[in-house]
Design an enzyme around this catalytic site. Structure first.
Site, PDB file in Angstrom:
ATOM      1  N   ASP A  46     -50.242   8.879 -36.015  1.00 33.13           N
ATOM      2  CA  ASP A  46     -50.268   7.617 -35.749  1.00 33.13           C
ATOM      3  C   ASP A  46     -50.868   7.473 -34.174  1.00 33.13           C
ATOM      4  O   ASP A  46     -51.390   6.432 -33.721  1.00 33.13           O
ATOM      5  CB  ASP A  46     -49.268   6.675 -36.019  1.00 33.13           C
ATOM      6  CG  ASP A  46     -47.861   6.906 -35.078  1.00 33.13           C
ATOM      7  OD1 ASP A  46     -47.774   7.915 -34.492  1.00 33.13           O
ATOM      8  OD2 ASP A  46     -46.996   5.971 -35.226  1.00 33.13           O
ATOM      9  N   SER A  47     -50.609   8.792 -33.755  1.00 30.10           N
ATOM     10  CA  SER A  47     -51.635   8.846 -32.334  1.00 30.10           C
ATOM     11  C   SER A  47     -52.810   8.381 -32.494  1.00 30.10           C
ATOM     12  O   SER A  47     -53.703   8.076 -31.550  1.00 30.10           O
ATOM     13  CB  SER A  47     -51.489  10.220 -31.506  1.00 30.10           C
ATOM     14  OG  SER A  47     -51.740  11.081 -32.586  1.00 30.10           O
ATOM     15  N   ASP A  85     -48.126  10.872 -40.670  1.00 31.87           N
ATOM     16  CA  ASP A  85     -47.329  10.130 -39.983  1.00 31.87           C
ATOM     17  C   ASP A  85     -47.156   8.606 -40.801  1.00 31.87           C
ATOM     18  O   ASP A  85     -47.876   8.040 -41.240  1.00 31.87           O
ATOM     19  CB  ASP A  85     -47.885   9.963 -38.510  1.00 31.87           C
ATOM     20  CG  ASP A  85     -46.989  10.123 -37.697  1.00 31.87           C
ATOM     21  OD1 ASP A  85     -45.896  10.386 -37.868  1.00 31.87           O
ATOM     22  OD2 ASP A  85     -47.344  10.160 -36.332  1.00 31.87           O
ATOM     23  N   LYS A 115     -44.142  11.958 -42.006  1.00 34.71           N
ATOM     24  CA  LYS A 115     -43.419  12.072 -40.705  1.00 34.71           C
ATOM     25  C   LYS A 115     -42.863  10.959 -40.410  1.00 34.71           C
ATOM     26  O   LYS A 115     -43.570   9.766 -40.286  1.00 34.71           O
ATOM     27  CB  LYS A 115     -44.224  12.970 -39.571  1.00 34.71           C
ATOM     28  CG  LYS A 115     -43.393  12.644 -38.142  1.00 34.71           C
ATOM     29  CD  LYS A 115     -43.993  13.540 -37.395  1.00 34.71           C
ATOM     30  CE  LYS A 115     -45.048  13.018 -36.415  1.00 34.71           C
ATOM     31  NZ  LYS A 115     -44.590  11.876 -35.817  1.00 34.71           N
ATOM     32  N   GLU A 117     -40.421   8.657 -37.276  1.00 27.82           N
ATOM     33  CA  GLU A 117     -39.461   8.501 -36.141  1.00 27.82           C
ATOM     34  C   GLU A 117     -38.316   8.070 -36.158  1.00 27.82           C
ATOM     35  O   GLU A 117     -37.936   7.037 -37.045  1.00 27.82           O
ATOM     36  CB  GLU A 117     -40.461   7.981 -35.018  1.00 27.82           C
ATOM     37  CG  GLU A 117     -41.732   8.329 -34.655  1.00 27.82           C
ATOM     38  CD  GLU A 117     -42.370   7.716 -33.716  1.00 27.82           C
ATOM     39  OE1 GLU A 117     -41.893   6.858 -33.174  1.00 27.82           O
ATOM     40  OE2 GLU A 117     -43.778   8.113 -33.517  1.00 27.82           O
ATOM     41  N   GLU A 184     -39.871  15.857 -29.225  1.00 27.82           N
ATOM     42  CA  GLU A 184     -40.873  15.246 -28.289  1.00 27.82           C
ATOM     43  C   GLU A 184     -40.140  14.982 -26.913  1.00 27.82           C
ATOM     44  O   GLU A 184     -39.416  14.015 -26.871  1.00 27.82           O
ATOM     45  CB  GLU A 184     -41.663  13.986 -28.640  1.00 27.82           C
ATOM     46  CG  GLU A 184     -42.940  13.693 -27.788  1.00 27.82           C
ATOM     47  CD  GLU A 184     -43.767  12.936 -28.230  1.00 27.82           C
ATOM     48  OE1 GLU A 184     -43.847  12.717 -29.482  1.00 27.82           O
ATOM     49  OE2 GLU A 184     -44.618  12.042 -27.397  1.00 27.82           O
TER      50      GLU A 184
HETATM   51  O1  KIV Z   1     -48.574  10.853 -33.463  1.00 28.95           O
HETATM   52  C1  KIV Z   1     -48.870  11.951 -33.229  1.00 28.95           C
HETATM   53  O2  KIV Z   1     -49.714  12.525 -32.926  1.00 28.95           O
HETATM   54  C2  KIV Z   1     -47.222  12.625 -33.028  1.00 28.95           C
HETATM   55  C3  KIV Z   1     -47.344  13.812 -32.279  1.00 28.95           C
HETATM   56  C4  KIV Z   1     -47.519  13.776 -30.830  1.00 28.95           C
HETATM   57  C5  KIV Z   1     -45.924  14.570 -32.213  1.00 28.95           C
HETATM   58  O3  KIV Z   1     -46.187  12.107 -33.515  1.00 28.95           O
END
Ligand code: KIV
Length: 283
Positions: A46-47, A85, A115, A117, A184
């Site tokens: 989600d970056s 994510d 993924k 968090e 992280e």
């Molecule tokens: O969203 C993302 O790119 C991440 C990574 C930096 C681990 O969570």
């Protein structure tokens, strides 16, 4: 011949002590390059809210947006294991919400895992998703979706209480069923201890070399980002500079008429000159 990476092959790599590579990716063209390079796992992070959409945080990204980016990445990955994510507020409300969101990510993109968090606070969600047969990568330490609670992007796990909490989070997500965890911005010795204590695969970002693998945001490692580069990033190339130079050269050549030349023109299938002169008179 390179083989498709799976949860089983990745776990075998951990057991053999072979390091696992992971990069973020958000589009088809980059996915093809990352896959060709032999990267084991790709994270549609989600970056993308920051790298592709220009927001200051990951918080505005929606599930529908993740699906659009994710589909393109999956089409480019023949061998890399693709992890989607789960964006902010697509899983925090309940285990049921988490399962429905994870299900959409897998059904509508064709990715291999999701993924999310959080540590002990999201174990019900991890259990519901893994019970449905979807592999889960957890993410603990500095979790960017909680940036407002942390008061910025800061190292987590400093001091004895915090270090114990990060280790307990790792054990909690493993017990809930996670097969992989991103650590992280965690102190390196703590990350190495967690890697020793858990059976799941640990992927570090700003967590030192003691993890089973490493992940970076691809624009960071290609040197495409301006402004402050986090300490944990290595810029493997200054692609941003090279790309800007190429864009500027194109701009100059278009404006000077140096581009296109005959080489870039369909000269062989050009129109007959007499016909063109008749056309010229007709119109
Ligand atoms: O969203 C993302 O790119 C991440 C990574 C930096 C681990 O969570």
């Amino acid at each position: 011949m390179t083989k498709k990476n799976t949860t089983a092959t990745l776990m075998e790599m951990k057991l053999r002590g072979e390091k696992i590579s992971q990069l973020t990716c958000y589009d088809y063209t980059t996915a093809c390059l990352v896959d060709k390079a032999g990267i084991n796992t790709v994270l549609v992070g989600d970056s993308l809210g920051m790298t592709m959409q220009g927001y200051d945080t990951t918080l505005p990204v929606t599930l529908d947006e993740m699906i659009i980016y994710g589909r393109s990445v999956v089409r480019g990955c023949k061998n890399a294991f693709v992890i989607m994510d789960m964006p902010f507020l697509s899983y925090q409300a309940s285990a049921e919400q988490a399962l429905m969101s994870a299900g959409r990510l897998i059904k509508e993109t064709g990715a291999n895992a999701v993924k999310l968090e959080g540590g002990a606070s999201v174990t019900a969600q991890i259990k519901a998703i893994t019970d449905a047969g979807i592999p889960v990568c957890a993410h603990i330490g500095m979790t960017p979706q909680s940036v407002n609670a942390f008061g910025g992007f800061k190292v987590q796990g400093k001091g004895e209480d915090n270090a114990r909490r990060v280790l307990e989070d790792a054990l909690a997500v493993q017990n809930a069923g996670a097969f992989m965890v991103v650590l992280e911005c965690v102190p390196p010795k703590l990350a190495a201890l967690i890697t020793k204590k858990v059976k799941m695969i640990t992927i570090g970002i700003g967590a030192g070399s003691g993890c089973d693998g490493q992940v970076l945001v691809y624009q960071d490692m290609l040197g495409m980002t301006d402004g402050g580069t986090p300490k944990f990033v290595k810029r493997f190339i200054e692609a941003g500079e090279l790309i800007t130079q190429a864009f500027a050269e194109y701009d100059r050549e278009v404006k000077s008429g140096a581009f296109p030349t005959e080489e870039q023109t369909y000269a062989k299938s050009d129109c007959d000159v007499e016909f063109l002169s008749r056309l010229d008179k007709e119109y």
